[in-house]
Write a protein that holds these residues in place. Structure first.
Motif, PDB file in Angstrom:
ATOM      1  N   THR A 176      27.564 -26.766  40.603  1.00  0.00           N
ATOM      2  CA  THR A 176      29.414 -26.599  39.366  1.00  0.00           C
ATOM      3  C   THR A 176      28.658 -24.502  39.705  1.00  0.00           C
ATOM      4  O   THR A 176      29.618 -24.290  38.364  1.00  0.00           O
ATOM      5  CB  THR A 176      29.052 -26.974  38.496  1.00  0.00           C
ATOM      6  OG1 THR A 176      27.549 -27.432  38.115  1.00  0.00           O
ATOM      7  CG2 THR A 176      29.509 -28.770  38.638  1.00  0.00           C
ATOM      8  N   GLY A 177      27.208 -24.145  39.639  1.00  0.00           N
ATOM      9  CA  GLY A 177      27.827 -23.220  38.913  1.00  0.00           C
ATOM     10  C   GLY A 177      27.263 -22.695  37.811  1.00  0.00           C
ATOM     11  O   GLY A 177      27.446 -20.738  37.733  1.00  0.00           O
ATOM     12  N   ALA A 178      26.321 -23.215  37.240  1.00  0.00           N
ATOM     13  CA  ALA A 178      26.401 -23.184  35.499  1.00  0.00           C
ATOM     14  C   ALA A 178      25.893 -21.577  35.416  1.00  0.00           C
ATOM     15  O   ALA A 178      25.264 -20.818  34.321  1.00  0.00           O
ATOM     16  CB  ALA A 178      25.828 -24.180  35.059  1.00  0.00           C
ATOM     17  N   GLU A 184      16.275 -18.155  44.290  1.00  0.00           N
ATOM     18  CA  GLU A 184      14.465 -17.604  44.366  1.00  0.00           C
ATOM     19  C   GLU A 184      14.036 -19.197  42.910  1.00  0.00           C
ATOM     20  O   GLU A 184      15.192 -19.393  42.081  1.00  0.00           O
ATOM     21  CB  GLU A 184      14.632 -17.228  43.197  1.00  0.00           C
ATOM     22  CG  GLU A 184      12.702 -16.917  42.852  1.00  0.00           C
ATOM     23  CD  GLU A 184      12.742 -15.542  42.790  1.00  0.00           C
ATOM     24  OE1 GLU A 184      11.884 -15.203  41.463  1.00  0.00           O
ATOM     25  OE2 GLU A 184      13.614 -14.291  42.148  1.00  0.00           O
ATOM     26  N   VAL A 185      13.760 -19.808  43.640  1.00  0.00           N
ATOM     27  CA  VAL A 185      13.746 -21.914  42.779  1.00  0.00           C
ATOM     28  C   VAL A 185      11.640 -21.001  42.478  1.00  0.00           C
ATOM     29  O   VAL A 185      11.029 -20.774  44.176  1.00  0.00           O
ATOM     30  CB  VAL A 185      13.480 -22.351  43.620  1.00  0.00           C
ATOM     31  CG1 VAL A 185      13.455 -24.360  42.516  1.00  0.00           C
ATOM     32  CG2 VAL A 185      14.673 -22.268  43.881  1.00  0.00           C
ATOM     33  N   ILE A 342      16.293 -20.036  39.404  1.00  0.00           N
ATOM     34  CA  ILE A 342      16.915 -18.244  39.103  1.00  0.00           C
ATOM     35  C   ILE A 342      18.065 -17.921  39.485  1.00  0.00           C
ATOM     36  O   ILE A 342      17.936 -17.999  40.952  1.00  0.00           O
ATOM     37  CB  ILE A 342      15.956 -17.756  39.271  1.00  0.00           C
ATOM     38  CG1 ILE A 342      14.222 -17.578  38.647  1.00  0.00           C
ATOM     39  CG2 ILE A 342      16.206 -16.059  38.810  1.00  0.00           C
ATOM     40  CD1 ILE A 342      13.511 -16.831  38.805  1.00  0.00           C
ATOM     41  N   GLY A 343      19.524 -17.557  38.504  1.00  0.00           N
ATOM     42  CA  GLY A 343      20.389 -17.710  39.376  1.00  0.00           C
ATOM     43  C   GLY A 343      20.829 -16.058  38.735  1.00  0.00           C
ATOM     44  O   GLY A 343      20.360 -15.144  38.021  1.00  0.00           O
ATOM     45  N   ASP A 344      22.072 -16.383  39.696  1.00  0.00           N
ATOM     46  CA  ASP A 344      22.702 -14.399  39.289  1.00  0.00           C
ATOM     47  C   ASP A 344      23.120 -14.360  38.019  1.00  0.00           C
ATOM     48  O   ASP A 344      23.505 -13.341  37.324  1.00  0.00           O
ATOM     49  CB  ASP A 344      23.043 -14.000  40.010  1.00  0.00           C
ATOM     50  CG  ASP A 344      24.419 -14.577  40.698  1.00  0.00           C
ATOM     51  OD1 ASP A 344      25.078 -15.977  39.893  1.00  0.00           O
ATOM     52  OD2 ASP A 344      24.575 -15.295  41.890  1.00  0.00           O
ATOM     53  N   ASN A 345      23.286 -15.496  37.390  1.00  0.00           N
ATOM     54  CA  ASN A 345      23.724 -16.091  35.346  1.00  0.00           C
ATOM     55  C   ASN A 345      23.243 -16.252  34.578  1.00  0.00           C
ATOM     56  O   ASN A 345      23.432 -16.834  33.941  1.00  0.00           O
ATOM     57  CB  ASN A 345      25.277 -16.752  35.654  1.00  0.00           C
ATOM     58  CG  ASN A 345      26.110 -15.701  36.958  1.00  0.00           C
ATOM     59  OD1 ASN A 345      26.395 -14.431  36.161  1.00  0.00           O
ATOM     60  ND2 ASN A 345      27.408 -16.517  37.150  1.00  0.00           N
ATOM     61  N   LEU A 357      19.216 -24.567  30.100  1.00  0.00           N
ATOM     62  CA  LEU A 357      19.517 -23.211  29.962  1.00  0.00           C
ATOM     63  C   LEU A 357      19.108 -22.299  29.727  1.00  0.00           C
ATOM     64  O   LEU A 357      18.791 -22.107  28.152  1.00  0.00           O
ATOM     65  CB  LEU A 357      20.941 -23.429  30.515  1.00  0.00           C
ATOM     66  CG  LEU A 357      21.808 -25.161  31.058  1.00  0.00           C
ATOM     67  CD1 LEU A 357      22.884 -24.753  30.657  1.00  0.00           C
ATOM     68  CD2 LEU A 357      21.977 -23.446  32.755  1.00  0.00           C
ATOM     69  N   LEU A 358      18.301 -20.977  30.429  1.00  0.00           N
ATOM     70  CA  LEU A 358      17.209 -19.770  30.085  1.00  0.00           C
ATOM     71  C   LEU A 358      18.297 -19.154  30.463  1.00  0.00           C
ATOM     72  O   LEU A 358      19.187 -18.783  31.155  1.00  0.00           O
ATOM     73  CB  LEU A 358      16.174 -19.700  30.792  1.00  0.00           C
ATOM     74  CG  LEU A 358      15.149 -21.246  29.982  1.00  0.00           C
ATOM     75  CD1 LEU A 358      14.273 -20.832  30.127  1.00  0.00           C
ATOM     76  CD2 LEU A 358      15.537 -21.053  28.375  1.00  0.00           C
ATOM     77  N   PRO A 359      18.879 -17.948  29.346  1.00  0.00           N
ATOM     78  CA  PRO A 359      17.954 -17.604  27.790  1.00  0.00           C
ATOM     79  C   PRO A 359      18.656 -18.934  26.934  1.00  0.00           C
ATOM     80  O   PRO A 359      20.167 -18.549  27.601  1.00  0.00           O
ATOM     81  CB  PRO A 359      18.503 -16.348  27.504  1.00  0.00           C
ATOM     82  CG  PRO A 359      18.502 -15.385  28.656  1.00  0.00           C
ATOM     83  CD  PRO A 359      19.383 -16.569  29.900  1.00  0.00           C
TER      84      PRO A 359
END
Length: 450
Positions: A176-178, A184-185, A342-345, A357-359
């Motif tokens: 769902t795009g959190a 990258e994983v 690792i996502g863009d948000n 969820l980080l940061p």
């Protein structure tokens, strides 16, 4: 939840609902038994993990234990005490000579005989539950996947963590795009079973100190049929560096080390959440490969192409002493094993039982999506229910086969000693000769499943 997240979730739910409807209908059509009917099940491998599978599945009131099979006479005798009505076998090839009274088969043998015990069941139209990893090599994974599809039966690979709530919630967050688009994983495990230097072996009892195949023979325990245990592997004298488990899984002839074993659990999360398919390029890193024994420490990088609207992604695997750079630099919590998206948000860190969820400061007010991955009663009960036409399995061979295939390719790249380009359709490494690592070239006479 952002508008993008809501849109992504609506789109996912739409596709998921359609897929679930089709799968449920298929399960109903293929069900062997009505919910009230008794299921006659044969169990191949009834010690260790197999004993646990037997205990859990046989506790279902609708299950009748029809047959028991194990090359270990102690395991077989112990199981037969609990289920005296069951036929008993040491050789599963003999079990398959009479299958009219069997509806389903549970395979819990050593890794190198999984395909040999599973294929006859599929060809006979029996439902199958097989322990992870599904097969010993890439070729077997593809063949078992196809055979299961052709048979139209209910299948499940034993990856119990897949049924857990934590993995469900992670899948929902990623899909769902959190954390936005994930490109990258990183997945790492702390286990160090395998071959390292003699110095390292002294410091860690889990590491194999044997550097070569033993030349001397030992007398097998009187309860073990060593010839049957070897199965399709080439004959070699018994030695206690192979048996009992889990010693065998460090040897290439019988297993594939940590990658195929724990990869079935840990790589599963990224594979599921990101809807991965077949990697097109795999590169591995570590000490020079040993011809006999899998490594304790190594890493591999899988490159996946875009999948529909999902972007290309790299998935990196680390075992033993290898860790992601961000972990080494203490940029994330120092979990001994985990998967980092690792996502863009933002980022999402998970292990078997928890996720983060980080940061953390940026996600303190984050509201997770409403759960939409169905709860599971557990891998075993889910399989039994699907056979009875009630729902579907979460790790059918149509999913578990490609996952297992991808895991094996990490070892193929490691053993070849260079990056490999993978043509999934042709089932071929196109830039070097890797055929000897994709399949068992010379199974022992008398052992065939094709």
């Amino acid at each position: 939840m952002s508008a993008v997240q809501k849109s992504s979730r609506r789109e996912f739910l739409s596709h998921a609902a359609a897929a679930t409807a089709c799968a449920t209908a298929a399960s109903s059509r293929l069900a062997f038994a009505a919910p009230s009917d008794r299921l006659n099940i044969a169990f191949i491998g009834v010690g260790g993990r197999g004993g646990a599978n037997l205990h859990t599945i046989a506790s279902d009131a609708g299950v009748h234990v029809a047959a028991l099979c194990d090359v270990n006479a102690k395991n077989l005798a112990s199981a037969a005490e609990k289920f005296p009505q069951a036929r008993q076998y040491a050789d599963f090839r003999e079990l398959y000579e009479t299958t009219d009274d069997i509806d389903a088969v549970v395979v819990s043998t050593s890794e190198h005989t999984h395909a040999y015990a599973t294929m006859p069941a599929l060809k006979a139209g029996k439902h199958v539950y097989c322990e992870k990893p599904l097969t010993h090599n890439v070729f077997e994974s593809r063949a078992i996947t196809k055979a299961a599809q052709d048979a139209g039966v209910v299948t499940q690979m034993g990856t119990q963590i897949h049924a857990g709530d934590n993995y469900h919630r992670v899948v929902e967050l990623i899909q769902t795009g959190a954390i936005g688009n994930v490109s990258e994983v990183h997945t790492w495990v702390g286990r160090t079973w395998g071959l390292q230097s003699p110095e390292a072996a002294k410091a860690n009892r889990d590491i194999v100190s044997v550097q070569n195949r033993p030349s001397e023979a030992m007398t097998p325990p009187d309860y073990l049929n060593w010839d049957l245990w070897l199965g399709p592997a080439q004959e070699r004298p018994y030695h206690d560096v192979y048996f009992p488990g889990p010693k065998w899984y460090r040897w290439w002839d019988f297993g594939n080390g940590t990658m195929s074993d724990l990869g079935s659990h840990w790589n599963d999360l990224a594979y599921w959440a990101l809807q991965l398919d077949a990697p097109y390029r795999i590169e591995a890193f570590g000490d020079p490969p040993h011809p006999e024994i899998a490594p304790a420490s190594m890493s591999a990088v899988y490159s996946y192409a875009a999948r529909g609207e999902l972007p290309p992604v790299t998935h990196s695997w680390y075992q033993g002493a290898h860790k992601p750079e961000i972990w080494e630099e203490k940029g994330i919590p120092q979990w001994s094993s985990g998967t980092l998206f690792i996502g863009d948000n933002g980022m999402l860190l998970s292990d078997y039982s928890k996720h983060l969820l980080l940061p953390e400061a940026e996600f303190k007010d984050f509201e997770p999506p409403e759960p939409f991955v169905p709860d599971s009663p557990g891998q075993h009960q889910q399989w039994l229910a699907a056979i009875r036409g009630q729902g579907e399995t979460a790790s059918p061979f149509s999913y578990a086969g490609p996952l297992t295939e991808a895991n094996h390719l990490g070892n193929v790249a490691y053993r070849v000693g260079q990056a490999i380009d993978w043509d999934a359709a042709a089932m071929k490494v196109t830039n070097t000769d890797a055929e000897r690592f994709l399949r068992r070239i010379d199974p022992r006479e008398g052992w065939s499943w094709s």
